[in-house]
Structure formats: C-alpha cells, structure tokens
Design an enzyme around this catalytic site. Structure first.
Site, PDB file in Angstrom:
ATOM      1  N   ASP A  70       1.235   9.067   5.441  1.00  0.00           N
ATOM      2  CA  ASP A  70      -0.020   9.231   4.970  1.00  0.00           C
ATOM      3  C   ASP A  70      -0.215  10.878   5.018  1.00  0.00           C
ATOM      4  O   ASP A  70      -0.642  11.415   5.974  1.00  0.00           O
ATOM      5  CB  ASP A  70      -1.145   8.591   5.697  1.00  0.00           C
ATOM      6  CG  ASP A  70      -2.598   8.692   4.980  1.00  0.00           C
ATOM      7  OD1 ASP A  70      -2.853   9.246   3.850  1.00  0.00           O
ATOM      8  OD2 ASP A  70      -3.567   8.524   5.414  1.00  0.00           O
TER       9      ASP A  70
ATOM     10  N   GLN B  93      -7.138   5.605  -4.576  1.00  0.00           N
ATOM     11  CA  GLN B  93      -6.910   6.943  -4.841  1.00  0.00           C
ATOM     12  C   GLN B  93      -8.388   7.450  -4.956  1.00  0.00           C
ATOM     13  O   GLN B  93      -8.640   7.913  -6.021  1.00  0.00           O
ATOM     14  CB  GLN B  93      -5.925   7.314  -5.847  1.00  0.00           C
ATOM     15  CG  GLN B  93      -4.419   6.777  -5.351  1.00  0.00           C
ATOM     16  CD  GLN B  93      -4.058   7.798  -4.258  1.00  0.00           C
ATOM     17  OE1 GLN B  93      -4.299   9.005  -3.939  1.00  0.00           O
ATOM     18  NE2 GLN B  93      -3.365   7.024  -3.128  1.00  0.00           N
ATOM     19  N   SER B  94      -9.198   7.442  -3.862  1.00  0.00           N
ATOM     20  CA  SER B  94     -10.568   7.905  -4.087  1.00  0.00           C
ATOM     21  C   SER B  94     -10.753   9.381  -4.221  1.00  0.00           C
ATOM     22  O   SER B  94     -11.670   9.904  -4.771  1.00  0.00           O
ATOM     23  CB  SER B  94     -11.465   7.394  -3.202  1.00  0.00           C
ATOM     24  OG  SER B  94     -11.134   8.090  -1.725  1.00  0.00           O
TER      25      SER B  94
ATOM     26  N   CYS C  40      -6.355   2.551  -7.890  1.00  0.00           N
ATOM     27  CA  CYS C  40      -7.724   2.672  -8.038  1.00  0.00           C
ATOM     28  C   CYS C  40      -8.325   4.109  -8.004  1.00  0.00           C
ATOM     29  O   CYS C  40      -8.202   4.521  -6.904  1.00  0.00           O
ATOM     30  CB  CYS C  40      -8.503   1.478  -7.244  1.00  0.00           C
ATOM     31  SG  CYS C  40     -10.039   1.953  -6.973  1.00  0.00           S
TER      32      CYS C  40
ATOM     33  N   ASP D 115      -1.493  -1.036   5.819  1.00  0.00           N
ATOM     34  CA  ASP D 115      -1.716  -0.339   7.075  1.00  0.00           C
ATOM     35  C   ASP D 115      -3.282  -0.503   7.591  1.00  0.00           C
ATOM     36  O   ASP D 115      -3.487  -0.046   8.840  1.00  0.00           O
ATOM     37  CB  ASP D 115      -1.238   1.130   7.276  1.00  0.00           C
ATOM     38  CG  ASP D 115      -2.231   2.003   6.497  1.00  0.00           C
ATOM     39  OD1 ASP D 115      -2.262   1.570   5.247  1.00  0.00           O
ATOM     40  OD2 ASP D 115      -2.147   3.107   6.830  1.00  0.00           O
TER      41      ASP D 115
ATOM     42  N   ASP E 257       0.013   4.951   1.004  1.00  0.00           N
ATOM     43  CA  ASP E 257      -0.122   5.835   1.886  1.00  0.00           C
ATOM     44  C   ASP E 257      -0.343   5.192   3.554  1.00  0.00           C
ATOM     45  O   ASP E 257      -1.162   4.471   3.679  1.00  0.00           O
ATOM     46  CB  ASP E 257      -1.292   6.744   1.645  1.00  0.00           C
ATOM     47  CG  ASP E 257      -1.244   7.737   0.495  1.00  0.00           C
ATOM     48  OD1 ASP E 257       0.000   8.178   0.149  1.00  0.00           O
ATOM     49  OD2 ASP E 257      -2.059   7.527  -0.373  1.00  0.00           O
TER      50      ASP E 257
ATOM     51  N   ARG F 105     -10.813  -1.483  -6.226  1.00  0.00           N
ATOM     52  CA  ARG F 105     -10.658  -0.977  -5.083  1.00  0.00           C
ATOM     53  C   ARG F 105     -10.507  -1.706  -3.634  1.00  0.00           C
ATOM     54  O   ARG F 105     -11.209  -2.564  -3.619  1.00  0.00           O
ATOM     55  CB  ARG F 105     -11.691   0.275  -4.672  1.00  0.00           C
ATOM     56  CG  ARG F 105     -11.699   0.884  -3.383  1.00  0.00           C
ATOM     57  CD  ARG F 105     -12.765   2.067  -3.258  1.00  0.00           C
ATOM     58  NE  ARG F 105     -12.743   2.604  -2.052  1.00  0.00           N
ATOM     59  CZ  ARG F 105     -11.900   3.629  -1.590  1.00  0.00           C
ATOM     60  NH1 ARG F 105     -11.126   4.073  -2.483  1.00  0.00           N
ATOM     61  NH2 ARG F 105     -11.744   4.075  -0.532  1.00  0.00           N
ATOM     62  N   LYS F 106      -9.499  -1.640  -2.990  1.00  0.00           N
ATOM     63  CA  LYS F 106      -9.355  -2.463  -1.911  1.00  0.00           C
ATOM     64  C   LYS F 106     -10.560  -2.261  -0.842  1.00  0.00           C
ATOM     65  O   LYS F 106     -10.651  -1.434  -0.600  1.00  0.00           O
ATOM     66  CB  LYS F 106      -8.049  -2.412  -1.360  1.00  0.00           C
ATOM     67  CG  LYS F 106      -6.698  -2.774  -2.265  1.00  0.00           C
ATOM     68  CD  LYS F 106      -5.421  -2.357  -1.539  1.00  0.00           C
ATOM     69  CE  LYS F 106      -5.188  -0.867  -1.269  1.00  0.00           C
ATOM     70  NZ  LYS F 106      -3.988  -0.323  -0.927  1.00  0.00           N
TER      71      LYS F 106
ATOM     72  N   ASP G  61       0.896  -1.095  -0.058  1.00  0.00           N
ATOM     73  CA  ASP G  61       0.031  -0.041  -0.041  1.00  0.00           C
ATOM     74  C   ASP G  61       0.938   1.249  -0.051  1.00  0.00           C
ATOM     75  O   ASP G  61       2.017   1.203   0.492  1.00  0.00           O
ATOM     76  CB  ASP G  61      -0.936  -0.034   1.364  1.00  0.00           C
ATOM     77  CG  ASP G  61      -1.656   1.527   1.288  1.00  0.00           C
ATOM     78  OD1 ASP G  61      -2.092   1.487   0.395  1.00  0.00           O
ATOM     79  OD2 ASP G  61      -1.489   1.681   2.565  1.00  0.00           O
TER      80      ASP G  61
END
Length: 177
Positions: free
Chosen positions: A23, A59-60, A92, A129, A17, A103-104, A15
């Site tokens: 983050d 990355q919404s 994503c 994380d 961030d 999307r995870k 992952d």
C-alpha cells in the site's frame, strides 16, 4: 466455513492496495508498485486451476483530486504487468461522502465483477486487508477472507469470519489450495 467451501469457488477477487501490492496511499506512480510477498504464485496457482481472478479497489483519491483516473489506470496497468492477467477489474472512484453502491463495504463492485464474469456471488471469494473488504463480500453473498496488515484494526480481525496470515493461507482457507 473452511473446507466446506471446497470446490465451489469459481472466482477470487482481491483488494489491490495492501493485499496484492504494498500500500502506497493514493499511488499515482506505476514505479512505486511492489507486489506483496507470494502474490504472483497464488494468482498463478488459481489461474492454473481455472479459477477466475479479479481486482476490486476503492480509489477515493480520484474523488479527492489527489490522483487522476489516468494515474489509477497507469498503476493498474503496472499491477497487471507484474501480477496479471486478471479477468476483471472494478474500481470505485468515489469518496465516503458520495454514498455510492460500489465503494466497499457496499457490494456493488463484487456484484459487477460477478456479472461480468458470469459467476454467481456464492461461488466467489473476496480477499482483502481491511474490514470493508470482508463486509463487501458478505453484503454481496460472497465469501470474505481477511489478510491483516499493520493497518488492519483489531476489531476488524475479530469480526472477520475467515482470517489468514498471508495470501496463500487465504486461498487454503477457501479449500482451493
């Protein structure tokens, strides 16, 4: 699991961030990219052993109009400059409401990364994380390792099959250190 995975991990996906870099919510500014402690050494160690590395990142902010795809690309380029080279990147751009397969915690990015690397999911690990990272790994048939941060919920820690104190410990749990 632990050392039973030794020797079978051929790729480690991360992952972005909160795992590879500090983050910064919806970060569109490459100047704000700060590697997590020890990230470069862990990545270099994996690469030195011929283990592929990649990034899988929700990355919404793109779908929400908070950042652009160009912003994300610029931040990713800075991550690559500081921590790369990575063998594969999967992003994503969707929001929770899009119900996409990438999307995870959906497994789409893990499947795509493995396909692009020519590596089976069963020989891949995903380090992240939050619980969505671990659930995406499980859904794809990969090994998930949780490296909690202050934003990680207690129930996510309890639910994770492998929990590490930092990135080096996460790789050690895979039997790769």
């Amino acid at each position: 699991m632990g050392s039973s995975t030794s020797g079978r991990i051929r790729a480690v996906l991360f992952d972005r961030d909160g795992t590879l870099v500090v983050d910064v919510p919806y970060n569109g500014d490459p100047d704000l990219v700060r590697p997590m402690p020890g990230a470069k050494a862990v990545l270099d160690s994996l690469r030195d052993r011929g283990i592929a590395t990649g990034v899988v990142s929700n990355q919404s902010g793109i779908a929400r109009g908070l950042i652009s795809e160009a912003d994300v690309s610029a931040v990713n380029a800075r991550v690559e400059e500081l921590l790369g080279p990575f063998d594969v990147w999967e992003i994503c751009p969707h929001s929770d409401q899009d119900n996409c397969e990438c999307r995870k915690p959906a497994p789409g990015m893990v499947h795509s990364a493995c396909r692009r690397l020519g590596i089976d999911e069963s020989s891949t690990a995903l380090i992240g994380d939050i619980g969505a990272d671990v659930r995406a790994a499980a859904a794809a048939g990969a090994t998930g390792v949780l490296v909690p941060t202050p934003v990680t919920r207690a129930e996510e820690v309890r639910a994770a099959p492998l929990v590490a104190r930092d990135l080096a410990h996460a790789v050690a749990l895979l039997g790769e250190s």
